[in-house]
Design a protein around this motif. Structure first.
Motif, PDB file in Angstrom:
ATOM      1  N   GLN A 448     -18.387 -28.739  10.567  1.00  0.00           N
ATOM      2  CA  GLN A 448     -17.320 -29.622  10.088  1.00  0.00           C
ATOM      3  C   GLN A 448     -17.907 -30.839   9.382  1.00  0.00           C
ATOM      4  O   GLN A 448     -18.855 -31.456   9.871  1.00  0.00           O
ATOM      5  CB  GLN A 448     -16.446 -30.054  11.273  1.00  0.00           C
ATOM      6  CG  GLN A 448     -15.714 -28.872  11.904  1.00  0.00           C
ATOM      7  CD  GLN A 448     -15.327 -29.116  13.348  1.00  0.00           C
ATOM      8  OE1 GLN A 448     -16.124 -29.634  14.129  1.00  0.00           O
ATOM      9  NE2 GLN A 448     -14.114 -28.734  13.716  1.00  0.00           N
ATOM     10  N   THR A 449     -17.322 -31.180   8.251  1.00  0.00           N
ATOM     11  CA  THR A 449     -17.849 -32.287   7.461  1.00  0.00           C
ATOM     12  C   THR A 449     -16.725 -33.003   6.730  1.00  0.00           C
ATOM     13  O   THR A 449     -15.721 -32.394   6.363  1.00  0.00           O
ATOM     14  CB  THR A 449     -18.886 -31.778   6.440  1.00  0.00           C
ATOM     15  OG1 THR A 449     -19.322 -32.868   5.623  1.00  0.00           O
ATOM     16  CG2 THR A 449     -18.293 -30.704   5.540  1.00  0.00           C
ATOM     17  N   ASN A 450     -16.915 -34.289   6.526  1.00  0.00           N
ATOM     18  CA  ASN A 450     -16.002 -35.062   5.676  1.00  0.00           C
ATOM     19  C   ASN A 450     -16.730 -35.600   4.454  1.00  0.00           C
ATOM     20  O   ASN A 450     -16.241 -36.493   3.768  1.00  0.00           O
ATOM     21  CB  ASN A 450     -15.373 -36.222   6.457  1.00  0.00           C
ATOM     22  CG  ASN A 450     -16.375 -37.319   6.787  1.00  0.00           C
ATOM     23  OD1 ASN A 450     -17.584 -37.068   6.825  1.00  0.00           O
ATOM     24  ND2 ASN A 450     -15.890 -38.520   7.046  1.00  0.00           N
ATOM     25  N   SER A 451     -17.906 -35.059   4.193  1.00  0.00           N
ATOM     26  CA  SER A 451     -18.709 -35.553   3.079  1.00  0.00           C
ATOM     27  C   SER A 451     -18.076 -35.181   1.749  1.00  0.00           C
ATOM     28  O   SER A 451     -17.619 -34.054   1.545  1.00  0.00           O
ATOM     29  CB  SER A 451     -20.126 -34.984   3.151  1.00  0.00           C
ATOM     30  OG  SER A 451     -20.872 -35.363   2.014  1.00  0.00           O
ATOM     31  N   GLU A 452     -18.057 -36.151   0.835  1.00  0.00           N
ATOM     32  CA  GLU A 452     -17.561 -35.912  -0.516  1.00  0.00           C
ATOM     33  C   GLU A 452     -18.675 -35.396  -1.433  1.00  0.00           C
ATOM     34  O   GLU A 452     -18.411 -35.010  -2.567  1.00  0.00           O
ATOM     35  CB  GLU A 452     -16.994 -37.217  -1.101  1.00  0.00           C
ATOM     36  CG  GLU A 452     -15.838 -37.817  -0.312  1.00  0.00           C
ATOM     37  CD  GLU A 452     -14.511 -37.164  -0.622  1.00  0.00           C
ATOM     38  OE1 GLU A 452     -14.487 -36.304  -1.514  1.00  0.00           O
ATOM     39  OE2 GLU A 452     -13.510 -37.513   0.029  1.00  0.00           O
ATOM     40  N   THR A 453     -19.908 -35.422  -0.952  1.00  0.00           N
ATOM     41  CA  THR A 453     -21.023 -35.032  -1.811  1.00  0.00           C
ATOM     42  C   THR A 453     -21.211 -33.521  -1.795  1.00  0.00           C
ATOM     43  O   THR A 453     -21.076 -32.866  -0.759  1.00  0.00           O
ATOM     44  CB  THR A 453     -22.329 -35.700  -1.358  1.00  0.00           C
ATOM     45  OG1 THR A 453     -22.691 -35.204  -0.068  1.00  0.00           O
ATOM     46  CG2 THR A 453     -22.157 -37.208  -1.273  1.00  0.00           C
ATOM     47  N   SER A 454     -21.547 -32.995  -2.937  1.00  0.00           N
ATOM     48  CA  SER A 454     -21.735 -31.551  -3.039  1.00  0.00           C
ATOM     49  C   SER A 454     -23.009 -31.109  -2.337  1.00  0.00           C
ATOM     50  O   SER A 454     -23.100 -29.975  -1.865  1.00  0.00           O
ATOM     51  CB  SER A 454     -21.779 -31.139  -4.516  1.00  0.00           C
ATOM     52  OG  SER A 454     -22.838 -31.799  -5.193  1.00  0.00           O
ATOM     53  N   ARG A 455     -23.999 -32.004  -2.235  1.00  0.00           N
ATOM     54  CA  ARG A 455     -25.282 -31.611  -1.665  1.00  0.00           C
ATOM     55  C   ARG A 455     -25.144 -31.187  -0.210  1.00  0.00           C
ATOM     56  O   ARG A 455     -25.670 -30.144   0.190  1.00  0.00           O
ATOM     57  CB  ARG A 455     -26.296 -32.759  -1.794  1.00  0.00           C
ATOM     58  CG  ARG A 455     -27.702 -32.348  -1.404  1.00  0.00           C
ATOM     59  CD  ARG A 455     -28.716 -33.380  -1.836  1.00  0.00           C
ATOM     60  NE  ARG A 455     -28.684 -34.571  -1.009  1.00  0.00           N
ATOM     61  CZ  ARG A 455     -29.530 -35.597  -1.150  1.00  0.00           C
ATOM     62  NH1 ARG A 455     -30.436 -35.575  -2.108  1.00  0.00           N
ATOM     63  NH2 ARG A 455     -29.449 -36.648  -0.362  1.00  0.00           N
ATOM     64  N   GLN A 456     -24.442 -31.989   0.594  1.00  0.00           N
ATOM     65  CA  GLN A 456     -24.286 -31.616   1.996  1.00  0.00           C
ATOM     66  C   GLN A 456     -23.518 -30.305   2.130  1.00  0.00           C
ATOM     67  O   GLN A 456     -23.890 -29.441   2.927  1.00  0.00           O
ATOM     68  CB  GLN A 456     -23.567 -32.720   2.777  1.00  0.00           C
ATOM     69  CG  GLN A 456     -23.485 -32.427   4.262  1.00  0.00           C
ATOM     70  CD  GLN A 456     -22.724 -33.476   5.046  1.00  0.00           C
ATOM     71  OE1 GLN A 456     -21.592 -33.249   5.460  1.00  0.00           O
ATOM     72  NE2 GLN A 456     -23.334 -34.632   5.253  1.00  0.00           N
ATOM     73  N   TYR A 457     -22.468 -30.154   1.349  1.00  0.00           N
ATOM     74  CA  TYR A 457     -21.684 -28.922   1.424  1.00  0.00           C
ATOM     75  C   TYR A 457     -22.531 -27.721   1.011  1.00  0.00           C
ATOM     76  O   TYR A 457     -22.471 -26.659   1.643  1.00  0.00           O
ATOM     77  CB  TYR A 457     -20.446 -29.034   0.534  1.00  0.00           C
ATOM     78  CG  TYR A 457     -19.466 -27.902   0.723  1.00  0.00           C
ATOM     79  CD1 TYR A 457     -18.527 -27.936   1.751  1.00  0.00           C
ATOM     80  CD2 TYR A 457     -19.484 -26.788  -0.113  1.00  0.00           C
ATOM     81  CE1 TYR A 457     -17.629 -26.895   1.941  1.00  0.00           C
ATOM     82  CE2 TYR A 457     -18.594 -25.744   0.065  1.00  0.00           C
ATOM     83  CZ  TYR A 457     -17.665 -25.798   1.091  1.00  0.00           C
ATOM     84  OH  TYR A 457     -16.782 -24.761   1.277  1.00  0.00           O
ATOM     85  N   ASP A 458     -23.333 -27.882  -0.033  1.00  0.00           N
ATOM     86  CA  ASP A 458     -24.186 -26.780  -0.490  1.00  0.00           C
ATOM     87  C   ASP A 458     -25.190 -26.376   0.582  1.00  0.00           C
ATOM     88  O   ASP A 458     -25.512 -25.188   0.738  1.00  0.00           O
ATOM     89  CB  ASP A 458     -24.922 -27.183  -1.767  1.00  0.00           C
ATOM     90  CG  ASP A 458     -23.993 -27.299  -2.964  1.00  0.00           C
ATOM     91  OD1 ASP A 458     -22.859 -26.793  -2.881  1.00  0.00           O
ATOM     92  OD2 ASP A 458     -24.401 -27.914  -3.971  1.00  0.00           O
ATOM     93  N   VAL A 459     -25.697 -27.351   1.327  1.00  0.00           N
ATOM     94  CA  VAL A 459     -26.606 -27.033   2.427  1.00  0.00           C
ATOM     95  C   VAL A 459     -25.873 -26.247   3.507  1.00  0.00           C
ATOM     96  O   VAL A 459     -26.369 -25.225   4.014  1.00  0.00           O
ATOM     97  CB  VAL A 459     -27.218 -28.320   3.017  1.00  0.00           C
ATOM     98  CG1 VAL A 459     -27.963 -28.013   4.321  1.00  0.00           C
ATOM     99  CG2 VAL A 459     -28.163 -28.972   2.020  1.00  0.00           C
TER     100      VAL A 459
END
Length: 632
Positions: A448-459
């Motif tokens: 689960q994440t609330n990050s707006e950055t694509s880098r964290q999601y890509d990881v």
């Protein structure tokens, strides 16, 4: 990877003899000033520079050379309305500050401090004659106003912050004389001086009494008239608005004063700034700072090529890369990340679901999942090969660096991961092909994440694929936009499956321990229940941690009680050894360094600067001593 020693030490007290400076400042023409201020003095609009300077100004050693006055420095930002960049260029004028290298705490508005051996009492001597930007003197009364009117007022401060309290009890602050204040804690607080140098320690020097007392009922019986006239709901809202850094009317102690907020933020030099260079030139050198918004690569390119000097952070913009723009005559400054693992995965060790809690608390389960992650793929595809596989551990630049802790269980070995999961009893699979518990119950969880950055999601996409490949039923749940409140509610209830973020504490190891053990329920969401227990075992949501974690907590309490840096380092090393043994959080890759781009004609900027929340980049490097060379 080359190793550099970057150690956060204890306070080095520099005491300047006020008698020497009092005599020196009395001489006519002793200090030099910017031409734009000299013009105002000549017109009778401003006191002479000798009259404006304190008896003991702070001397700043220029990085390269004594600079020249003049010029405008532009700082492109993604959003002028929300940017925090001004506070990191203009703010950070506290009692104490970090030195530029982040090696130690040094005097700032306080010219000296005395600490008791038991770390309970700290007595500060202020610089005599420092003035707010409106010319009024900064004295102990300003600190006492913060203490009495803000910190002790329950309508403004519901709970004292940890840095100025012990076990929830705020320090007692006493005015000794106009230039001396004493902080007294009920328990040892060896972190206090470091916290004062941290951004969290700005409050004591942020409340000019002569201006703000009119907005407080303890000092103005007619404050409600101002509430009505200003259109606020109550006096608390009025006071907070007037005390905000966004209020351009509030006097400042910074090198520049914000004079315009709109499509740009413009700050001009503070005529009462209290720092000088080694040739007794009043700082700052640069006349004005302009924070200008760039919403596209084209706008950014136009700004950077407009003939002004510039500073820009290469990770400032989400929707374009600064490296796609055609910009001439810029140089690169390395920003040394203070984070450990760029994306750390904290499975909820105190999860309310007993099935997930049993799995997550099993160290071998976490190790198996770690072996299943293809970190080299993450490095190559997400970080362009600029990083390396890395667990949650101090960075190579830290004196606490430990090779084993940094790289244990980081090899990509899905066969070993499968074997370990089988041996743990998760050897059976359901009809969907995913593993079931040792008792045959299907289970799944979410990253689960609330990050707006694509880098964290890509990881996370790649981690989920790797874990699914070894039979773990895991998916990604993103809480962005209007879902952010749902995410916060989940975290504060301790009901999340996982907590994903950058792991702090790569450099500032002693100050940022939340990923090495659960020091606070809201800083260590991977084990909130244990964090509550550390703060207050009687709390109804507290969960008693296992003995090794309790030992970490005991050792950390000992660190708080000693001012001896060698003893602190030894205790911290023991905490890290336990952290390595327990392997509470799964890391991915080392957070890579980033870059600050500067115009070639901007000087006195160090070639490398730490990048951290605790170190408000680039403020500790004293931007007031940056200068623009009109010939280069």
């Amino acid at each position: 990877m080359k190793k550099h020693s970057l150690f956060i030490g204890l306070l080095v007290v520099v005491v300047c003899l006020s008698g020497f400076w009092t005599g020196a400042s009395a001489q006519q023409g002793f200090y030099n000033e910017a031409p734009m201020l000299a013009e105002r003095v000549a017109k009778g609009e401003l006191l002479s520079v000798d009259e404006r300077m304190p008896a003991n100004p702070m001397i700043v050693q220029p990085v390269e050379q004594v600079g020249v006055y003049g010029g405008t420095l532009e700082i492109p930002v993604e959003d002028v309305m929300t940017t925090s960049r001004p506070s990191r260029f203009i703010g950070y004028e506290q009692l104490l500050r970090w030195d530029a290298q982040w090696l130690r705490v040094v005097p700032n508005l306080a010219q000296s401090v005395e600490s008791s051996d038991d770390a309970t009492t700290y007595t500060f001597t202020l610089r005599q004659g420092v003035r707010w930007s409106d010319g009024e003197l900064f004295t102990a009364d300003d600190i006492m106003f913060w203490y009495e009117a803000v910190l002790l007022n329950p309508e403004l401060t519901s709970r004292p912050p940890n840095w100025v309290s012990t076990e929830g009890v705020p320090a007692t602050v006493e005015k000794i004389d106009e230039l001396t204040v004493k902080f007294q804690f009920t328990k040892p607080n060896s972190f206090f001086l470091r916290d004062l140098a941290n951004v969290i320690g700005s409050a004591p020097t942020s409340y000019p009494r002569h201006y703000l007392e009119q907005f407080h009922p303890d000092y103005n019986a007619n404050v409600n008239d101002l509430v009505a006239a200003e259109g606020f709901a109550d006096w608390m809202s009025l006071f907070k608005g007037k005390a905000s850094a966004d209020n351009m009317e509030k006097p400042s102690l910074g090198a520049w004063i914000i004079v315009e907020r709109g499509e740009t933020i413009v700050a001009e030099r503070n005529p009462y700034y209290w720092k000088i260079d080694t040739d007794f030139n009043q700082l700052p050198y640069i006349d004005r700072l302009v924070f200008v918004q760039a919403t596209s690569a084209e706008e950014y390119e136009a700004i950077m090529n407009n003939g002004q000097a510039h500073v820009v952070f290469d990770n400032e913009f989400e929707n374009f890369s600064v490296y796609d723009a055609n910009v001439a005559d810029v140089e690169s400054i390395t920003l040394i990340s203070s984070n450990s693992s760029s994306v750390a995965i904290g499975l909820n060790l105190t999860h309310p679901d007993p099935i997930l809690r049993e799995a997550f608390q099993n160290k071998d389960f976490r190790i198996a999942l770690s072996y299943a992650i293809n970190r080299q793929r993450i490095n190559d595809e997400v970080f362009a090969g600029q990083s390396e596989p890395y667990q949650v551990a101090p960075r190579p630049e830290s004196p606490y660096y430990n090779e084993q802790m940094a790289h244990q269980y980081s090899e990509f070995d899905p066969d070993l991961a499968n074997t370990m999961l089988d041996d743990l009893g998760y050897d059976q699979r359901g009809a969907d092909g995913f593993r079931v518990t040792p008792t045959g119950v299907p289970f799944s969880f979410k990253l689960q994440t609330n990050s707006e950055t694509s880098r964290q999601y890509d990881v996370l996409v790649r981690v989920a694929e790797d874990w699914q490949a070894v039979g773990i039923n895991v998916s990604i749940e993103s809480f962005v936009g209007d879902k952010s409140e749902d995410y916060n509610n989940l975290l504060f209830a301790g009901a999340q499956d996982s907590y994903i973020s950058e792991a702090v504490g790569g450099l500032d190891v002693i100050l940022e321990v939340s990923y090495y053990f659960p020091v606070h329920p809201f800083a260590s969401f991977y084990a909130s229940g244990w964090g509550y227990w550390y703060r207050d075992p009687s709390n109804e949501v507290a969960i008693e941690p296992p003995p090794p974690v309790q030992e970490q907590m005991r050792l950390y309490n000992q660190i708080k009680e000693t001012l001896n840096p060698d003893a602190q380092a030894e205790l911290m090393t023991q905490i890290l050894q336990i952290s390595a043994q327990e392997f509470l959080v799964i890391g991915t890759v080392l957070d890579p360094n980033s870059t600050m781009l500067i115009s070639a004609n901007l000087h006195n900027v160090p070639p490398s600067i730490p990048l951290a929340f605790s170190y408000p980049t680039p403020a500790p490097t004293n931007p007031a001593q940056y200068f623009i060379d009109p010939q280069n």
